[in-house]
Motif scaffolding. Sequence first.
Motif, short mmCIF file in Angstrom:
data_model
loop_
_atom_site.label_atom_id
_atom_site.label_comp_id
_atom_site.label_asym_id
_atom_site.label_seq_id
_atom_site.Cartn_x
_atom_site.Cartn_y
_atom_site.Cartn_z
N VAL A 28 0.85 -1.19 0.00
CA VAL A 28 0.00 0.00 0.00
C VAL A 28 0.89 1.24 0.00
CG1 VAL A 28 -1.72 1.33 1.28
CG2 VAL A 28 -1.87 -1.18 1.20
N SER A 30 0.93 5.49 0.33
CA SER A 30 0.16 6.66 0.75
C SER A 30 -0.14 7.56 -0.45
CB SER A 30 0.93 7.45 1.81
OG SER A 30 2.19 7.84 1.31
N SER A 31 0.70 7.50 -1.46
CA SER A 31 0.47 8.25 -2.70
C SER A 31 1.36 7.66 -3.79
CB SER A 31 0.80 9.73 -2.50
OG SER A 31 2.18 9.90 -2.24
N THR A 51 -5.65 9.78 -2.90
CA THR A 51 -6.82 9.14 -2.33
C THR A 51 -7.19 7.89 -3.11
OG1 THR A 51 -7.63 11.33 -1.69
CG2 THR A 51 -9.21 9.50 -1.63
N GLY A 52 -7.46 6.78 -2.41
CA GLY A 52 -7.88 5.56 -3.09
C GLY A 52 -9.11 5.82 -3.96
N PHE A 65 -6.00 6.02 -9.27
CA PHE A 65 -5.38 5.36 -8.12
C PHE A 65 -6.34 4.29 -7.64
CE2 PHE A 65 -2.26 4.61 -5.25
CZ PHE A 65 -2.16 5.36 -4.09
N ARG A 69 -5.13 1.48 -2.96
CA ARG A 69 -3.88 2.26 -3.04
C ARG A 69 -2.67 1.36 -3.26
NH1 ARG A 69 -2.81 4.97 1.63
NH2 ARG A 69 -4.50 4.02 2.81
N LYS A 70 -2.87 0.29 -4.05
CA LYS A 70 -1.75 -0.58 -4.41
C LYS A 70 -1.42 -0.49 -5.89
CE LYS A 70 -2.56 -4.20 -0.96
NZ LYS A 70 -2.81 -5.65 -0.77
N SER A 72 -2.02 1.83 -9.85
CA SER A 72 -2.42 3.05 -10.54
C SER A 72 -2.32 2.82 -12.04
CB SER A 72 -1.51 4.21 -10.12
OG SER A 72 -1.90 5.41 -10.75
#
Lengths: 113, 116
Positions: A28, A30-31, A51-52, A65, A69-70, A72
Motif C-alpha cells: 500500500v 500513501s500516494s 486518495t484511493g 489510483f 492504493r496498491k 495506478s
Amino acid sequence: TQLLEQSPQFLSIQEGENLTVYCNSSSVFSSLQWYRQEPGEGPVLLVTVVTGGEVKKLKRLTFQFGDARKDSSLHITAAQPGDTGLYLCAGLTNSNSGYALNFGKGTSLLVTP
Amino acid sequence: SAVISQKPSRDICQRGTSLTIQCQVDSQVTMMFWYRQQPGQSLTLIATANQGSEATYESGFVIDKFPISRPNLTFSTLTVSNMSPEDSSIYLCSAPGGGGIIGGYTFGSGTRLTVV
C-alpha cells in the motif's frame, strides 16, 4: 523496498491511438506519482494521486489510483508524437535515508505520425 | 517549484579517474537525492544528502565509491571515484519540488557519464 511493477515496458503506437500504462504493487502506498522523462532530461512530474479511487485528468491523460492504493494507471487518449517518452510511476518509500522515491521500471512510449 | 541546475551534462572519462557532479537548487531544501539510471531504464537511488550530516547510502552503494558533499541547503556534489566502465550511466540529483507531496520532486537534467 516496496516494489512497483510497471507494464508494458515498451509501447509503439500510431498517432491517434489510445493506450494504458499500469503500475502495480503488493504494498500500500500513501500516494503515487507519475513522471515523464525525455532523452537528455530529468523526469518531470505529471501528477500525484493520494486518495484511493481518485481519478485525475490532465488534458488527454487520465490517472487513476486503485481503491486499495496498491495500483495506478495512466490512460492517454488520442496519443500524439509529443507524448513520446519514458513514463515512470513512483511511490514514496522509507529508505535507509529518509523519504525517497521508489520508481517502477518505466514504460517507453513511441508515438509515430 | 524548485529548479535544479546540474553539471556537467555529459563527460567521457578514463578508467581509474574520478568525476564530481554538481547540483544547485534555486531554493533551500532539506533533502537532496542522487540517482543512477541506465538509458531508457528506471532510476535507482544511490543516497540521500542531508545538510549538516553525512549522506546515507542505499544497499549496494558505499561512501568510498560515491562520496557526497552537502555544504549548504542549496548545493550538493556526487563524486564517482576510481571509475570503471561499469560506472557508465546517467546520474541525476533530485529534491522536493515544493508544495508538499502533491508537488512531487524535481530533478536535474542528468549527467551522462561514459568511462573508457
